[in-house]
Scaffold this active site. Structure first.
Site, PDB file in Angstrom:
ATOM      1  N   ASP A 199      57.105  53.757  41.229  1.00 42.23           N
ATOM      2  CA  ASP A 199      56.929  55.133  40.760  1.00 42.23           C
ATOM      3  C   ASP A 199      57.346  55.193  39.294  1.00 42.23           C
ATOM      4  O   ASP A 199      58.541  55.145  38.978  1.00 42.23           O
ATOM      5  CB  ASP A 199      57.791  56.093  41.590  1.00 42.23           C
ATOM      6  CG  ASP A 199      57.281  56.271  43.019  1.00 42.23           C
ATOM      7  OD1 ASP A 199      56.597  55.349  43.522  1.00 42.23           O
ATOM      8  OD2 ASP A 199      57.572  57.305  43.632  1.00 42.23           O
ATOM      9  N   LYS A 245      51.178  62.670  45.656  1.00 41.66           N
ATOM     10  CA  LYS A 245      52.559  62.770  46.136  1.00 41.66           C
ATOM     11  C   LYS A 245      53.264  63.953  45.491  1.00 41.66           C
ATOM     12  O   LYS A 245      53.651  63.888  44.334  1.00 41.66           O
ATOM     13  CB  LYS A 245      53.328  61.477  45.827  1.00 41.66           C
ATOM     14  CG  LYS A 245      54.785  61.497  46.296  1.00 41.66           C
ATOM     15  CD  LYS A 245      55.471  60.170  46.001  1.00 41.66           C
ATOM     16  CE  LYS A 245      56.952  60.212  46.328  1.00 41.66           C
ATOM     17  NZ  LYS A 245      57.629  58.915  46.052  1.00 41.66           N
ATOM     18  N   LYS A 260      51.746  61.797  41.029  1.00 44.12           N
ATOM     19  CA  LYS A 260      52.908  62.421  41.653  1.00 44.12           C
ATOM     20  C   LYS A 260      53.399  63.552  40.766  1.00 44.12           C
ATOM     21  O   LYS A 260      53.398  63.429  39.532  1.00 44.12           O
ATOM     22  CB  LYS A 260      53.986  61.350  41.845  1.00 44.12           C
ATOM     23  CG  LYS A 260      55.318  61.823  42.368  1.00 44.12           C
ATOM     24  CD  LYS A 260      56.273  60.627  42.509  1.00 44.12           C
ATOM     25  CE  LYS A 260      57.685  61.050  42.838  1.00 44.12           C
ATOM     26  NZ  LYS A 260      58.623  59.890  42.918  1.00 44.12           N
TER      27      LYS A 260
END
Length: 329
Positions: A166, A265, A229
């Site tokens: 991430d 996400k 995300k």
């Protein structure tokens, strides 16, 4: 209670999409992207009232939500033992008696997300489970460390066994409208990840406008992001429905043009089971059932699992238990 019906309603296959190879930066497409805030907010305000699931159907959706959680600990006082407990919870997110009552033999979360220093104990604790370890990287959460160190951090986490990375983008590139710099940065992050899937964290609460969110989403996908995300969870404003709608419509647009499915996400501030149901409904309506699998949708959360477990116990027993009986780790 018809537990077999729940099992049939919530199939949990583990599917895998081809990696996103990316494409050349299309500035015409990026600059044409816009966002009608009033229309977006109206759409999002209507969703919780229009979409409501009850009883066995709600239980099935909550089971689905569990499989899409990136169970997360990103605290300064994390220890290897805390991470091992979190991994045990990821392996068995519900008590065996609740699982049996709901018609399941086993269930696990989508991933476990930690800082780099905790990757090794997480990998060891999850070995053989099929649950990937995700590592936050690139100077998380601000993304302001030297660029060479950010690339090196990715490499260290991949070498330690992280299967998902991430990364955080440089927000200044978005705020300055420097889309080429954002694209180049994201391409290098993608290359450094190698076989590990990369989730691009936009930190949407710091991007100023929904139009910036739409454009940053497209640029990151063009540069090869496998997921986009919302947030690090450390910003003042994290995941919201309007931001989510903008991002998933960018994902839909990218799929329509390229045939490549990108994951989504939302992270930060999603702590209640009822919120998870709303997000799942939004994904189903805007992207379709294929995006309701953990290879294309994740919640970045920790306390969410405890509330879902509490709601499922109520579904099985008819009584609510205290929150402390459902500790995450």
């Amino acid at each position: 209670m018809q537990t077999t019906d729940i099992a049939r309603t919530a199939p949990l296959p583990k599917l895998t999409e081809p990696r996103n190879p990316g494409m050349a930066l299309d500035l015409g497409w990026v600059r044409a992207a816009t966002a009608n805030r009033s229309a977006i907010e109206r759409r999002c305000a209507s969703l919780p009232a229009r979409r409501s699931v009850k009883k066995d159907y709600q239980a099935a959706w909550l089971l689905k939500a569990i499989t899409c959680i990136d169970l997360t600990t990103l605290a300064g006082d994390d220890t290897a033992e805390r991470v091992r407990r979190l991994c045990a919870k990821a392996r068995q997110p519900l008590r065996p008696d609740l699982l049996a009552a709901l018609g399941f033999d086993s269930l696990h979360t989508g991933a476990v997300c930690v800082y780099h220093e905790m990757v090794a104990p997480a990998v060891a604790a999850l070995r053989g489970s099929g649950i990937p370890v995700a590592a936050v990287s690139t100077g998380f959460p601000a993304g302001l460390s030297p660029f060479a160190l950010r690339l090196a951090e990715i490499g260290e986490s991949v070498a330690a066994g992280a299967e998902e990375i991430d990364i955080v983008i440089s927000r200044r590139h978005v705020l300055e409208g420097n889309w080429q710099a954002l694209y180049d940065e994201m391409r290098l992050f993608r290359e450094a990840c190698g076989e590990a899937h990369v989730k691009a964290i936009l930190a949407t609460g710091e991007l100023g406008t929904l139009k910036n969110v739409a454009r940053a989403s497209l640029v990151c996908m063009m540069a090869g992001a496998d997921f986009i995300k919302t947030s690090t969870g450390k910003e003042t404003v994290n995941a919201t429905l309007p931001v989510s709608l903008v991002m998933i419509r960018a994902i839909r647009d990218y799929y329509d043009r390229t045939g490549i499915r990108i994951g989504y996400k939302p992270a930060g501030g999603i702590s209640k089971a009822k919120d998870a149901l709303v997000y799942l409904s939004l994904i189903k309506e805007e992207l379709g059932n294929r995006w309701l699998q953990p290879d294309l949708f994740r919640f970045g959360a920790s306390s969410l699992l405890g509330d879902i477990e509490r709601q499922l116990e109520h579904h099985v027993t008819g009584a609510y238990s205290a929150g402390y009986r459902h500790a995450v780790g």
